[in-house]
Scaffold this active site. Structure first.
Site, PDB file in Angstrom:
ATOM      1  N   HIS A 250       9.233   5.534  11.050  1.00  0.00           N
ATOM      2  CA  HIS A 250       9.819   5.832   9.737  1.00  0.00           C
ATOM      3  C   HIS A 250      11.321   5.999   9.918  1.00  0.00           C
ATOM      4  O   HIS A 250      11.785   6.468  10.957  1.00  0.00           O
ATOM      5  CB  HIS A 250       9.212   7.104   9.157  1.00  0.00           C
ATOM      6  CG  HIS A 250       7.809   6.925   8.676  1.00  0.00           C
ATOM      7  ND1 HIS A 250       7.449   7.063   7.365  1.00  0.00           N
ATOM      8  CD2 HIS A 250       6.673   6.597   9.345  1.00  0.00           C
ATOM      9  CE1 HIS A 250       6.157   6.835   7.241  1.00  0.00           C
ATOM     10  NE2 HIS A 250       5.653   6.559   8.416  1.00  0.00           N
TER      11      HIS A 250
ATOM     12  N   ARG B  26       0.831  -1.201   0.000  1.00  0.00           N
ATOM     13  CA  ARG B  26       0.000   0.000   0.000  1.00  0.00           C
ATOM     14  C   ARG B  26       0.869   1.256   0.000  1.00  0.00           C
ATOM     15  O   ARG B  26       0.763   2.115  -0.880  1.00  0.00           O
ATOM     16  CB  ARG B  26      -0.937  -0.017   1.220  1.00  0.00           C
ATOM     17  CG  ARG B  26      -2.170   0.867   1.077  1.00  0.00           C
ATOM     18  CD  ARG B  26      -2.005   2.212   1.728  1.00  0.00           C
ATOM     19  NE  ARG B  26      -1.398   2.116   3.052  1.00  0.00           N
ATOM     20  CZ  ARG B  26      -0.723   3.089   3.611  1.00  0.00           C
ATOM     21  NH1 ARG B  26      -0.537   4.233   2.971  1.00  0.00           N
ATOM     22  NH2 ARG B  26      -0.178   2.932   4.807  1.00  0.00           N
TER      23      ARG B  26
ATOM     24  N   HIS C 281       4.796   2.619  14.991  1.00  0.00           N
ATOM     25  CA  HIS C 281       4.826   2.887  13.555  1.00  0.00           C
ATOM     26  C   HIS C 281       5.984   3.861  13.342  1.00  0.00           C
ATOM     27  O   HIS C 281       5.864   5.051  13.632  1.00  0.00           O
ATOM     28  CB  HIS C 281       3.489   3.499  13.109  1.00  0.00           C
ATOM     29  CG  HIS C 281       3.445   3.817  11.656  1.00  0.00           C
ATOM     30  ND1 HIS C 281       2.835   2.983  10.732  1.00  0.00           N
ATOM     31  CD2 HIS C 281       3.948   4.854  10.947  1.00  0.00           C
ATOM     32  CE1 HIS C 281       2.949   3.512   9.529  1.00  0.00           C
ATOM     33  NE2 HIS C 281       3.626   4.640   9.631  1.00  0.00           N
TER      34      HIS C 281
ATOM     35  N   ASN D 273       8.829   3.828   5.751  1.00  0.00           N
ATOM     36  CA  ASN D 273       8.736   3.073   6.994  1.00  0.00           C
ATOM     37  C   ASN D 273      10.059   2.351   7.222  1.00  0.00           C
ATOM     38  O   ASN D 273      10.837   2.156   6.287  1.00  0.00           O
ATOM     39  CB  ASN D 273       7.652   1.994   6.867  1.00  0.00           C
ATOM     40  CG  ASN D 273       6.247   2.559   6.939  1.00  0.00           C
ATOM     41  OD1 ASN D 273       6.063   3.755   7.097  1.00  0.00           O
ATOM     42  ND2 ASN D 273       5.270   1.675   6.819  1.00  0.00           N
TER      43      ASN D 273
ATOM     44  N   CYS E  72      10.678   8.190  -0.358  1.00  0.00           N
ATOM     45  CA  CYS E  72      10.442   9.212  -1.379  1.00  0.00           C
ATOM     46  C   CYS E  72      11.289   8.924  -2.613  1.00  0.00           C
ATOM     47  O   CYS E  72      12.499   8.756  -2.514  1.00  0.00           O
ATOM     48  CB  CYS E  72      10.791  10.594  -0.836  1.00  0.00           C
ATOM     49  SG  CYS E  72      10.387  11.908  -1.994  1.00  0.00           S
TER      50      CYS E  72
END
Lengths: 325, 325
Positions: free
Chosen positions: B219, B16, B217, B263, B250
């Site tokens: 990054h 996703r 979660h 992530n 990115c």
């Protein structure tokens, strides 16, 4: 986290590592510009070039000219690599080169054979030759490093005692010549280290050589670089080799090729230290600018993260301004 | 290291995250092939797609067709993202979608305004609406997540209490409806976390909500991802969101652009767990193969390290064979 060092020292190897691994030779002016930018960041030690065979490493053929082109900053030590007497003589003869006694040993015979065409034991006798040579010309000892300390792609798992044995031998060999050996380095040459093995080996090394400072030479081959540095910081380790922008990473995304995976990234690890309240003496924003210069010279996206995301300084400044107004 | 969890669970968000951030839309067959490869790795949860506006996110317009194309493996939960009632209805109506109650809150008003055009308080009232809707249709609660828990590019430093307050509110809002809230997640949306802030917030959250499982979660925006995971593991955290191959990073090396930083990389963090003796239920070599497939689909070098260097398994196998022969 009570064992965190108050201050951490980074030995910058990016210029030598980075430009040596590339196929192309970059203009001398660009390589000098990177060293000059690094000189303004607060780094204390910058490895500029290798004095090695121009045939084997054409990218480093102009090492003397590069040292001459560098604008030397007082207080910064500009060092180099040599692998034989000819290279050592070139380094000693070259103005501006900070020449100190460094020796390298192997925890893996298989890697020693592959990398030096000798066994770990034969490497010791070569090191004896270097120690005699350093004594002869009065070069002070700085460090002993043991390669493949955490594991080896050619031998597999390496028992922790192997690395310790080599460094204890080096310490004794120095004492026999009336030297002290100030720093001993564990090198994770092929990216086998994990936080537990870092803690184990650092602990064993401290017990074996309580008077020496422990340093780490880590590669971020398998993504554990930052975790391994954290484990080391929590053991009080205060000396790390690193490369600005992650220079030295393999330019080819060849799968299964650990070869050439980069050192830990200097600015990312300085950021880790600063966020944890550990001093480095480094201006992080200036270092990020140097990393961006390195990336622009190499001409492809390098592995450093902070230089792409930016530091947190300007967000915090903006917040402080908003509060005070 | 005594608080290390025995087993860690990774929630795979690569398909996703990765395909949503890219400008181009990749062929459905390739996206399905990646999900199918991930299904064979032992991962328990895979986030396949978003049910969002095809105008806003054309890359996800064919979410239903993608779910239909996926070869569903028994025991694997295939989940999705929705942001409004329309999306929620699409997810519920789509065969094979594992629909559970998820809510998201904000520790930063500035980020809430930027991301949702509402304040953190207004987000709570929207969340009340979702909780009523989940109760109405009998969807069980799975997690509450608080964004910008560690800091915010638009607000700056965020006091730790902010994230805790939001999650305590969420827990109460669930209890008022007779739900229990099994997992609470701290999200480092913009890469502000460091090992100390991870320890601090996890500790505070455990005290505030002793019955809930804590998830992270994270990054890897500024290179501290692996260090933050290590700090969390040492606090006993056993649930992490992550992306195979570091998908979601990115694609543009835009300096100063934290936006879109990926992530933490699933296979690199699974490697960290396995090297430290923590079970994940994942076949690391199969996961590395899936990561390489992801990279070949995206068509550029992705940020995952292990997939480029390879695991240590074959070196150890070779060593074991040599010893036994």
């Amino acid at each position: 986290m009570s064992d965190l060092p108050k201050r951490v020292h980074f030995h910058e190897e990016g210029p030598r590592e980075g430009f040596q691994i590339e196929r192309e030779t970059f203009p001398l002016a660009q390589r000098a510009a990177l060293v000059n930018a690094l000189s303004e960041t607060g780094l204390e030690e910058i490895q500029v070039a290798s004095f090695v065979s121009p045939k084997a490493v054409p990218q480093m053929a102009d090492a003397e000219a590069l040292f001459e082109a560098v604008k030397r900053k007082p207080g910064v030590r500009y060092d180099s690599v040599w692998l034989n007497e000819r290279g050592f003589e070139r380094a000693r003869a070259c103005p501006g080169v900070h020449v100190t006694g460094r020796i390298a040993l192997y925890a893996s015979d298989a890697f020693a054979l592959r990398n030096n065409n000798c066994t770990a034991a034969e490497m010791r006798s070569r090191v004896n030759g270097w120690l005699d040579r350093y004594a002869e010309v009065g070069v002070p000892m700085e460090r002993a490093l043991v390669m493949a300390a955490f594991g080896c792609n050619f031998e597999g798992e390496v028992p922790p005692a192997r690395a310790i044995t080599e460094l204890v031998w080096a310490d004794r060999a120095c004492r026999e010549r009336g030297f002290t050996l100030p720093r001993v380095y564990l090198a994770d040459t092929m990216g086998w280290a994990n936080p537990q093995s870092v803690r184990r080996l650092v602990g064993m090394l401290r017990e074996a050589l309580p008077e020496a400072e422990v340093g780490l030479h880590l590669h971020d081959t398998r993504g554990l670089g930052a975790a391994n540095v954290l484990a080391a910081l929590e053991m009080g380790v205060s000396h790390f080799d690193s490369s600005v922008a992650g220079l030295g990473g393999c330019p080819f995304a060849g799968h299964g090729e650990a070869k050439g995976a980069g050192n830990i990234c200097t600015e990312d690890m300085v950021f880790l230290c600063h966020e944890m309240g550990i001093e480095t003496g480094i201006d992080l924003d200036a270092l990020v600018e140097a990393a961006r210069l390195a990336e622009s010279i190499i001409g492809r996206t390098l592995s450093g993260r902070l230089m792409h995301a930016g530091t947190l300084a300007h967000y915090r400044d903006r917040q402080a301004t908003a509060r005070s107004s």
